[in-house]
Scaffold this active site. Structure first.
Site, PDB file in Angstrom:
ATOM      1  CG  HIS A 130       0.984   3.466   2.300  1.00  0.00           C
ATOM      2  ND1 HIS A 130       0.177   2.654   3.057  1.00  0.00           N
ATOM      3  CD2 HIS A 130       0.231   4.565   2.017  1.00  0.00           C
ATOM      4  CE1 HIS A 130      -1.002   3.224   3.225  1.00  0.00           C
ATOM      5  NE2 HIS A 130      -0.993   4.394   2.595  1.00  0.00           N
ATOM      6  CD  GLU A 131       0.930   7.721   0.118  1.00  0.00           C
ATOM      7  OE1 GLU A 131      -0.034   7.761  -0.676  1.00  0.00           O
ATOM      8  OE2 GLU A 131       0.782   7.820   1.350  1.00  0.00           O
ATOM      9  CG  HIS A 134      -3.013   4.392  -1.645  1.00  0.00           C
ATOM     10  ND1 HIS A 134      -4.131   3.689  -1.247  1.00  0.00           N
ATOM     11  CD2 HIS A 134      -2.490   4.930  -0.502  1.00  0.00           C
ATOM     12  CE1 HIS A 134      -4.280   3.793   0.057  1.00  0.00           C
ATOM     13  NE2 HIS A 134      -3.291   4.524   0.540  1.00  0.00           N
ATOM     14  CD  GLU A 200      -4.744   4.797   3.953  1.00  0.00           C
ATOM     15  OE1 GLU A 200      -3.556   4.686   4.313  1.00  0.00           O
ATOM     16  OE2 GLU A 200      -5.075   5.403   2.922  1.00  0.00           O
TER      17      GLU A 200
END
Length: 284
Positions: A130-131, A134, A200
């Site tokens: 997930h990070e 980003h 998100e």
């Protein structure tokens, strides 16, 4: 569509800064806000990662310090076709994580000691994926600039309204200035939240693909949300950096007002979307 939405929101936020300056200080105030917004963009472009890591108390590690964590980040970065980011650890019992950096070549991922103790290998891979999403989507700089601009709008509107006097014939009236003291911070926060929340969902989706199973991230979010809700908030987290973490780190006792302006969508909705993504891909 998310990229276009973020661009429009950022333009709107800059325009709001100029509007506040023009309403309170006339042409001089408008130009001052224009110059300030450009200066902030330049400053945050170069130093946002350093400031974020220092604020969180994150310490960079090497492969020898935490081999399994380092190798996992290395593997996921390769899956995402990204350069290897810096890997940092935050000494906190609260499970959480964030990424920072102006672009994929100057990125860092940071995890708390708590998240390493609470999550298993697969769940941690979901969080790190997930990070890294980003990083790949260049979300970090956008969110950081938005947060900083929202903060500047809040304080400059208050300062200029009560202490700024303009000799410019185009200067605003005191009633309008007072209204902006109330409305400008709210508008800035709403724009900041919209930028972060849309990102998100996209990072969750892409993270599920990078780690290979969206359920890994869904399982991780369930655990992180529990600790974020029932434990004390992270002492290292601040409202200006809350949007960076995978789950709002300001949840918990004594933070009701912070939750009112949460930069994250509801975790339950994020989990539901990830479960649906796994089901559509026939992944269990």
């Amino acid at each position: 569509m998310n990229n276009l939405k973020t661009l429009l929101l950022m333009v709107l936020l800059a325009a709001l800064m100029m509007f506040v300056g023009g309403l309170i200080g006339g042409k001089a105030g408008l130009m001052a806000m224009l110059i300030l917004s450009l200066g902030m963009d330049m400053f945050m472009y170069w130093f946002s990662d350093t400031m974020a890591l220092k604020s969180a108390g994150a310490q960079e590690i090497s492969r020898e310090d935490a081999p399994q964590l380092f190798q996992l980040v290395e593997k996921l970065a390769a899956n995402a076709n990204l350069p290897m980011p810096k890997v940092c650890i935050i000494n906190s019992d609260v499970p959480n994580a964030f990424a920072t950096g102006r672009n994929p070549d100057h990125a860092a991922v940071a995890v708390t000691t708590g998240i390493m103790n609470v999550l298993d290998y697969n769940e941690l891979s979901g969080v790190l994926a997930h990070e890294l999403s980003h990083v790949k989507n260049r979300d970090i700089l956008t969110g950081t600039i938005a947060a900083m601009m929202a903060t500047v709008i809040t304080y400059s509107a208050q300062f200029l309204a009560f202490f700024g006097n303009s000799d410019d014939e185009d200067g605003g009236n005191p009633i309008a200035a007072l209204a902006m003291v109330i409305l400008a911070p709210i508008a800035a926060m709403l724009i900041q939240m919209a930028i972060s929340r849309s990102r998100e969902y996209e990072a969750d989706h892409d993270g599920g693909e990078i780690c290979g199973n969206p359920n890994y991230l869904a399982d991780a979010l369930e655990k992180i949300e529990y600790y974020a809700t029932h434990a004390q908030p992270m002492s290292q987290a601040q409202p200006a950096t809350a949007h960076m973490y995978i789950v709002n780190p300001l949840k918990g006792s004594g933070k009701a007002i912070a939750n009112l302006f949460s930069t994250h969508p509801e975790t339950a909705e994020r989990i539901a979307r990830l479960r649906q993504q796994a089901a559509e891909a026939h992944i269990r």
